[in-house]
Design an enzyme around this catalytic site. Structure first.
Site, PDB file in Angstrom:
ATOM      1  N   TYR A 144      -1.177   8.213   3.397  1.00  0.00           N
ATOM      2  CA  TYR A 144      -2.258   8.303   2.413  1.00  0.00           C
ATOM      3  C   TYR A 144      -3.553   7.723   2.989  1.00  0.00           C
ATOM      4  CZ  TYR A 144      -4.444   7.951  -2.246  1.00  0.00           C
ATOM      5  OH  TYR A 144      -5.264   8.078  -3.337  1.00  0.00           O
ATOM      6  N   GLY A 206       4.142 -11.968  -7.479  1.00  0.00           N
ATOM      7  CA  GLY A 206       3.134 -11.465  -8.425  1.00  0.00           C
ATOM      8  C   GLY A 206       1.769 -12.093  -8.223  1.00  0.00           C
TER       9      GLY A 206
END
Ligand code: UDP
Length: 310
Positions: A144, A206
């Site tokens: 990508y 996270g």
């Protein structure tokens, strides 16, 4: 005005088509449905919207005038582009060449949906357009990142050699209704997990950050960029940055979910930080995002809730 939108059945593409039709455009939408969904364009009026199911790598000819080409056709979520790695590279190279040729033939203005992923795992924070990035050419995101970087180079060379009017939008994380429920992106994942009372899958600890832009702000930014006269890349995104763990807690609160958080392995090459510097877009386009994360999430949650209950 008559516009071509490739990737019209995708998340951003379908909202852009809707926006253009409302502005009075005739829109020709192209999509091969490898990641888009036909339901996303089902409500567009037949009088102003024509759908062509086609892969842009196969070439395309369209009768009549075209004023604007918006090139959004490419898998865009990490899960989707890793599954369709070679297809993604061909869409961004051969597909983009085909659409540039179409724009050249029709003397249309060409806008590319580029990406914040051109910055890779950035070492400069926040990211300005002048930063060249930190990209792994042989990592899982390379299909990508590198093909979007190639597309930017290709577009600039069409601009320089042929004088084609071109625009490059570097799109940062965008969210809203019609995101695919199954393409693994963080906001749909967390919302669906919260609505189903399943654990929210936080990757790593996270602590990585993202900056999320609501879809209506993004579409407005793309439209304004098309209508300015600046050919170099422009960041479009919301500069408000949040840690993924904080996002998980916010979605839990807004859905009223009792889900727990579960911490799973961090994917390879997952960028640690991402936040756009949008000074250029502010000055050039008189644009900045208006929708807060809280408000945008409430809208998005309502949409996914209806989908879950259907
Ligand atoms: N992420 C997560 N849990 C998920 C999906 C994603 O913690 O179920 C994290 C992921 O590691 C990344 C961020 O959320 O740091 C955004 O991921 P996404 O796939 O939405 O897009 P990216 O910004 O990485 O292209």
């Amino acid at each position: 005005m008559r516009a071509v939108v490739t990737g019209c059945a995708g998340f951003i593409g379908s909202h852009l088509c809707e926006f253009l039709v409302k502005k009075g455009y005739d829109v020709i939408g192209i999509d091969n449905l490898c990641t888009g969904a036909i339901e996303n364009i089902a409500s567009l009026p037949k009088e102003n919207f024509t759908f062509i199911r086609k892969d842009i790598t196969k070439g395309i000819s369209i009768q009549g005038k075209i004023d604007e080409v918006y090139n959004l056709a490419s898998p865009a979520s990490p899960k989707a582009y890793q599954r369709l790695a070679i297809e993604t590279m061909l869409a961004n190279s051969i597909g983009t060449t085909n659409m540039l040729e179409l724009a050249l033939k029709k003397k249309a203005c060409f806008l590319q949906a580029s990406t914040s992923e051109v910055y890779g795992d950035p070492l400069v924070h926040p990211q300005k357009e002048s930063y060249y990035g930190n990209v792994n050419p042989v990592g899982p995101r390379a299909c990508y990142d590198e093909s979007k970087r190639f597309a930017e180079a290709l577009i600039m060379n069409y601009h320089w050699r042929y004088g084609l009017e071109t625009r490059i939008a570097r799109i940062f994380n965008t969210y809203g209704p019609r995101m695919s429920a199954s393409d693994g992106r963080v906001i749909p994942n967390f919302i669906i997990q919260a609505l189903r009372s399943e654990p929210l899958t936080v990757y790593g600890r996270g602590l990585q950050t993202r900056s999320f832009c609501y879809i209506s702000d993004m579409v407005q930014g793309l439209y304004r960029l098309m209508h300015c006269s600046y050919a170099m890349p422009v960041n479009l995104g919301n500069p408000k940055e949040i840690k993924i763990i904080e996002l998980a807690k916010l979605i839990k609160r807004l859905t009223g979910s009792k889900s727990k958080l579960t911490f799973v392995k961090m994917p390879e090459d997952d960028p640690e930080k991402r936040r756009p510097d949008i000074t250029l877009a502010r000055e050039l386009l008189k644009w900045k995002p208006k929708v807060t994360l809280r408000k945008g999430l409430i809208e998005t949650i309502a949409w996914f809730r209806a989908l879950e209950e259907a």
